[in-house]
Design an enzyme around this catalytic site. Sequence first.
Site, short mmCIF file in Angstrom:
data_model
loop_
_atom_site.label_atom_id
_atom_site.label_comp_id
_atom_site.label_asym_id
_atom_site.label_seq_id
_atom_site.Cartn_x
_atom_site.Cartn_y
_atom_site.Cartn_z
N SER A 189 3.37 1.00 -12.62
CA SER A 189 3.41 0.54 -11.23
C SER A 189 4.96 0.46 -11.19
CB SER A 189 2.99 -0.72 -10.83
OG SER A 189 3.79 -1.28 -9.90
N ALA A 196 1.82 -10.58 1.15
CA ALA A 196 1.97 -10.78 2.64
C ALA A 196 0.78 -10.74 3.56
CB ALA A 196 2.95 -10.18 3.24
N SER A 209 -2.82 -6.28 2.92
CA SER A 209 -3.74 -5.65 2.18
C SER A 209 -3.09 -4.47 1.03
CB SER A 209 -4.66 -4.70 3.32
OG SER A 209 -5.56 -5.51 3.80
N SER A 210 -2.10 -4.82 0.22
CA SER A 210 -1.63 -4.00 -0.67
C SER A 210 -2.63 -3.86 -1.63
CB SER A 210 -0.35 -4.81 -1.30
OG SER A 210 -0.68 -5.89 -1.77
N GLU A 265 -13.57 -4.26 -5.71
CA GLU A 265 -13.04 -5.38 -5.51
C GLU A 265 -13.76 -6.84 -5.61
OE1 GLU A 265 -9.88 -5.41 -2.97
OE2 GLU A 265 -9.41 -7.61 -2.72
N ASP A 317 -10.48 -4.22 5.02
CA ASP A 317 -9.38 -3.87 4.53
C ASP A 317 -9.43 -2.22 4.00
OD1 ASP A 317 -8.54 -6.21 5.05
OD2 ASP A 317 -8.50 -7.10 3.07
#
Length: 374
Positions: free
Chosen positions: A62, A113, A116-117, A150, A162
Amino acid sequence: MSTAEHRLPDGPYDAVWASPGRVNLIGEHTDYNDGYVLPFALPHSTIVGARRLERPEWTVTSEQMGETVTFGPGEKVTGWAAYVAGVVWVLGEAGHDVPGAALTIASDVPFGAGLSSSAALECAAMAALLDLAGDDVPLPLRPRLAQRAENEYVGAPTGIMDQSASTLCRAGHALFLDCRSLATEQVPFDLSAQGLAVLVIDSKAPHAHVSGEYAARRRNCEEAAKILDVPALRDVEPDGLEAALARLDDPVMRRRVRHVVTEDQRVLDTVTALRAGDARAIGPLMTASHASMRDDYEITVPQVDTAVSAALAAGAYGARMTGGGFGGCVLALVDADRCAAAEAAVREAFAASGFTPPDAFVVTPAEGTRMVSR
Ligand code: GLA
């Protein structure tokens, strides 16, 4: 080219895919009650560049985290890389032969935030891995797989909104999704034609106890459905709401049920207004949704309440928190030429309350999962 694409280091890659973050126009905490949601995709996205490896191993780097995580088949990964490992796991569970791969991730979806990252990462990783595997899983079937990753691998009991938004949204549209049948309708949402804009205000409120509170809300809804003897709260009709509430002893549970049932109806009313080309009419529905989240579902915090009040006082047609709650972002529907004034009003109100200054940006509905050419 988006900022995320600029951030992806040069390859070589065998596949490059992007999936966006999302905001939800209306329909909060309705997805896991088999109800309705109306999200749209953000221009912010997560890009995954994938290169095939000749061994059964996945290396995930990342750019944002400045970290590389490596895992093998069946290995349990935690932290941000779990969203990728969960996708590798669920694809295997669903019978796909996922080749080992080196994945490089770049993203401009604000992290933490409520945009939906994590779904953006899951959906882009899934697209890249399926491409490497030479498998073509139809887009409508992917959200369920990503949600399973998830729920079962990462361990977060979220609904299907999401991942559906990140995968299926179309530019210029909001995605009307029936979370029971998974039927979708792309509802035109071109605000600029009506002189309007959606301003997103990131409240910067620290997320505290989010996962525990989310799970508690979900449990409470499932218990209520059991008591009311319906498969899910979606099955309580607005006409039957008072009678249903009278059958519940717990005042907290009554409030939760009222939120879900009225929120489903607000989604339907919003879709009706948008189909009729009347975007201004959705303002009061947004504001009512916020009041319901604040008073009945009890998932707002002072920062988001302040942002909503300040935006409304500055002339917004409607404003509401979006996403799971306990912080995150607020959407305000404003005249396009009033965005700066609304933002200034929110900043002033935050300063007066001693809150961390918010971020704000205007969004237009963007495209869901897409291949990025290199
Ligand atoms: C989070 C979850 C979604 C949905 C929203 C609330 O974003 O991931 O499934 O429940 O909260 O509407």
